[in-house]
Design a protein around this motif. Structure first.
Motif, short mmCIF file in Angstrom:
data_model
loop_
_atom_site.label_atom_id
_atom_site.label_comp_id
_atom_site.label_asym_id
_atom_site.label_seq_id
_atom_site.Cartn_x
_atom_site.Cartn_y
_atom_site.Cartn_z
N GLN A 55 0.63 -1.14 0.08
CA GLN A 55 0.04 -0.04 0.16
C GLN A 55 0.71 0.97 -0.06
N HIS A 56 2.07 1.14 -0.41
CA HIS A 56 3.15 1.97 -0.07
C HIS A 56 1.94 3.08 1.38
N ARG A 57 1.88 2.63 3.03
CA ARG A 57 1.71 3.18 3.90
C ARG A 57 2.63 3.05 5.06
N SER A 58 2.27 4.08 6.41
CA SER A 58 3.48 3.43 7.24
C SER A 58 2.28 2.91 8.29
N ALA A 59 1.02 3.59 7.66
CA ALA A 59 0.14 2.93 8.73
C ALA A 59 -1.13 2.93 7.88
N PRO A 60 -0.65 1.35 7.20
CA PRO A 60 -1.61 0.59 6.02
C PRO A 60 -3.08 0.73 7.47
N ARG A 61 -4.04 0.68 6.05
CA ARG A 61 -5.67 0.45 6.41
C ARG A 61 -6.14 -0.24 5.59
N LEU A 62 -7.18 -0.90 5.98
CA LEU A 62 -8.22 -1.28 5.83
C LEU A 62 -9.58 -1.15 5.47
N ASP A 63 -9.93 0.21 4.53
CA ASP A 63 -11.55 1.35 5.04
C ASP A 63 -12.12 0.41 3.95
N ASN A 64 -11.40 -0.11 2.68
CA ASN A 64 -12.41 -1.09 0.99
C ASN A 64 -11.90 -2.21 0.90
N PRO A 65 -11.96 -3.24 2.06
CA PRO A 65 -11.41 -4.16 1.63
C PRO A 65 -12.47 -4.89 0.55
N MET A 66 -11.99 -5.43 -0.51
CA MET A 66 -13.12 -6.17 -1.29
C MET A 66 -12.67 -7.39 -2.19
N LEU A 121 -19.78 -11.04 6.43
CA LEU A 121 -20.09 -10.82 8.06
C LEU A 121 -19.33 -10.17 8.25
N HIS A 122 -18.25 -10.00 7.22
CA HIS A 122 -16.76 -9.26 8.00
C HIS A 122 -16.57 -8.12 7.51
N GLU A 123 -17.58 -7.53 6.67
CA GLU A 123 -17.94 -5.82 5.96
C GLU A 123 -16.86 -6.22 5.04
N ILE A 124 -16.49 -7.17 4.17
CA ILE A 124 -15.72 -6.70 3.27
C ILE A 124 -16.41 -7.02 1.56
N ASN A 125 -16.48 -5.73 0.45
CA ASN A 125 -17.20 -6.03 0.01
C ASN A 125 -17.21 -7.11 -0.95
N LEU A 126 -17.62 -7.47 -1.89
CA LEU A 126 -17.81 -8.20 -2.99
C LEU A 126 -18.39 -7.51 -4.26
N ARG A 127 -17.90 -8.04 -5.36
CA ARG A 127 -18.12 -7.72 -6.73
C ARG A 127 -17.99 -8.71 -7.30
#
Length: 330
Positions: free
Chosen positions: A57-68, A111-117
């Protein structure tokens, strides 16, 4: 040896000129891990998963606001050889079940709030029967790869790649045989639950395909066009776009691994941003993952497909990141 079709030139360039990971971001994650109220390194792979996120992610504080999790659905002309326990019409039924929330991957993601496409890839137009003709023309293969790149348009923080499609494991097995050698029997897996006679038919179709296309398998992208499926091409496109847009990738099972294998055969560094969620119950899957120099995150005996393993891999990553961000410091 014939020259590679110019239709693939841009794909080869994207696979070759891949951006590096961010090691400074990894160092920042390791520094915080060292400060957490626990013995150093005691969370093992969970710590490594957060490093994986930070690096790609190139982030020192990684995040998962939009896992898919993204599923590509395709049909195969080779299904006419009864290489699956299901008829081709089942692919559309599986897609409907996923979109209606009735599938395993739908339930895991919900259940785990992961977007599905879910992307349907011309289900009414199966690819060519690889036992007698190419799966698709080079230009169509390149166009399908490009279409798969759109999977990251929703700007996911991490993307899981999975598939559905009657006949897909036969096509994937043919790809592996072309890339790594061996016969149909070496790579055929029971997939949807074939009996012994069906497994023999499956191996025979793979062998016939390898023979028919023997003179046109000189490049990994030619292997894809002759033997692959639309879902593999689209997953390859998603994998490529994810690398260039700083999105880590979680690979599902046997068929999704075929997309990674094509990328790896062009440039081994092209799959460094990929995590292999699990090793499936299909015996050859473990051999492919080992060939790619990877280790699966989970071993649950799954052979479901439909991205369920990738979803579970993302669940593990979400858990790892939650601990990293919320545990007390010493």
């Amino acid at each position: 040896m014939t020259a590679l079709n110019p239709a693939f030139a841009d794909i080869v360039e994207l696979l070759t000129a891949v951006p590096d990971g961010d090691e400074a971001a990894v160092a920042a994650v390791r520094q915080r891990n060292a400060a957490l109220a626990k013995p150093v390194g005691s969370l093992g792979k969970l710590e490594q998963l957060v490093e994986f996120l930070a690096r790609w992610q190139h982030r020192s504080a990684p995040r998962l606001d939009n896992p898919m999790v993204t599923i590509f659905a395709g049909n195969h002309g080779l299904a006419a050889h009864a290489v699956s326990a299901y008829a081709p019409e089942a692919t559309a039924q599986m897609v409907a079940n996923m979109t209606n929330g009735g599938s395993a991957v739908s339930q895991i993601c919900g259940l785990h709030e992961i977007n599905l496409r879910v992307f349907e890839l011309a289900l009414e137009m199966p690819t060519g029967d690889i036992a007698t003709e190419a799966a698709f023309e080079d230009k169509m293969a390149a166009a399908t790869i490009a279409y798969g790149m759109e999977a990251v348009a929703g700007k996911p923080d991490v993307i899981g790649l999975g598939d559905v499609g009657v006949g897909s494991t036969t096509s994937a097995a043919a790809v592996f045989a072309a890339l790594y050698g061996g016969t149909g029997a070496d790579w055929a897996a029971r997939g949807s639950g074939l009996d012994d006679a069906g497994l023999v038919r499956k191996a025979g179709v793979i062998d016939q395909a390898l023979s028919v296309h023997a003179g046109a398998l000189n490049h990994p992208l030619e292997v894809l066009a002759r033997l692959g499926g639309r879902e593999v091409a689209a997953m390859l496109g998603a994998l490529i776009a994810a690398r260039h847009q700083k999105v880590p990738v979680v690979i599902d099972g046997y068929v999704a691994t075929a997309a990674a294998a094509i990328a790896h055969a062009v440039n081994p560094q092209a799959i460094e941003h990929c995590l292999f969620a699990h090793v499936s119950d299909a015996g050859p899957h473990g051999r492919v993952i080992a060939h790619l120099g990877q280790r699966p995150l989970l071993d649950l005996g799954l052979h479901l497909g439909e991205g369920a393993g990738a979803a579970l891999g993302i669940v593990m990553i979400k858990t790892a990141l939650h601990l990293h961000a919320n545990m007390a410091t010493a």
